[in-house]
Design an enzyme around this catalytic site. Structure first.
Site, short mmCIF file in Angstrom:
data_model
loop_
_atom_site.label_atom_id
_atom_site.label_comp_id
_atom_site.label_asym_id
_atom_site.label_seq_id
_atom_site.Cartn_x
_atom_site.Cartn_y
_atom_site.Cartn_z
N CYS A 91 7.32 140.82 73.18
CA CYS A 91 6.73 139.82 72.29
C CYS A 91 6.60 140.42 70.90
CB CYS A 91 5.37 139.39 72.83
SG CYS A 91 4.55 138.12 71.85
N GLU A 134 7.08 131.00 74.75
CA GLU A 134 6.65 130.44 73.47
C GLU A 134 5.63 129.32 73.67
OE1 GLU A 134 7.25 132.20 70.99
OE2 GLU A 134 8.83 133.38 71.90
N HIS A 137 2.19 130.61 74.01
CA HIS A 137 1.53 130.92 72.74
C HIS A 137 0.78 129.71 72.20
CE1 HIS A 137 2.67 134.99 71.75
NE2 HIS A 137 3.95 134.75 72.00
#
Length: 170
Positions: A91, A134, A137
Site C-alpha cells: 500500500c 481501494e 480505503h
C-alpha cells in the site's frame, strides 16, 4: 496536473469513512482524478483512493487492462461467489511493508465515471484484489486490518530474501 502528498498509516483521514461524491462530473473531481492518476503512476502504484491523498471522498483510480488508468466514483464492490484467495498486498500509505490478505476471487462493481456514466462489471484476479483494496480505503480500512495472520506481514525486502522463489513472483 500535480503530484499529491500521500497520507501514511496513522493519519486520521485513512481510518474515516469517505463521503459520497455529489457530482461525478464536477471540474474539481475531474482534476482530482487526473492528479491522483499522476500521483499513482509517479509512486508506481496499482491503485490509489482519494483518502490516501487527504480527500475524504468515495472514489479511486486503478490500472486497468492495457495500462489504462480508470477511475470509479461512489463504487459498490460485492463478492461474486464464495471463492477467497490469499494474495500479497502492499500500500502506498504503508510504504515498505507487504502482507498476505484474503480477498474475494471475483467481484461485481458499479459506480460512475468522470463523464457521469454508470459503470458496471465484474473483475477477477489482480484487478478484483486492487478494487477491493481501494474500496476498503473508502471505508477507513487498511489491509493489515483484514489479515488473519500477522506473521505474514513484513518488510518487502525481508520477505523477498526469506521467501521461496514462487512466492516472490507474486
Amino acid at each position: 496536473m500535480a503530484i499529491l502528498k500521500i497520507a501514511r498509516m496513522g493519519h486520521p483521514v485513512l481510518i474515516r469513512p469517505a463521503l459520497p461524491v455529489e457530482d461525478p462530473t464536477a471540474h474539481e473531481i475531474r482534476r482530482l482524478v487526473a492528479d491522483m492518476a499522476e500521483t499513482m503512476v509517479d509512486a508506481a502504484g496499482l491503485g490509489l483512493a482519494a483518502p490516501q491523498v487527504h480527500q475524504g471522498l468515495r472514489l479511486f483510480v486503478w490500472r486497468g487492462g492495457a495500462g489504462n488508468i480508470l477511475a470509479i466514483i461512489n463504487p459498490e464492490i460485492t463478492p461474486v461467489g464464495d471463492a477467497v484467495e490469499d494474495g500479497w498486498e502492499g500500500c502506498l500509505s504503508i510504504p515498505g511493508l507487504r502482507g498476505a490478505v484474503p480477498r474475494a476471487a471475483r467481484v461485481h462493481f458499479t459506480g460512475w465515471d468522470i463523464a457521469g456514466q454508470r459503470m458496471e462489471g465484474e473483475a477477477a484476479g489482480l484487478p478484483a484484489r486492487v478494487m477491493q483494496h481501494e474500496a476498503d480505503h473508502l471505508d477507513g480500512v487498511l489491509y493489515p486490518m483484514r489479515m488473519p495472520d500477522l506473521s505474514r506481514l513484513g518488510f518487502t525486502e525481508e520477505l523477498q530474501r526469506a521467501a521461496p522463489p514462487e512466492e516472490t513472483a507474486r
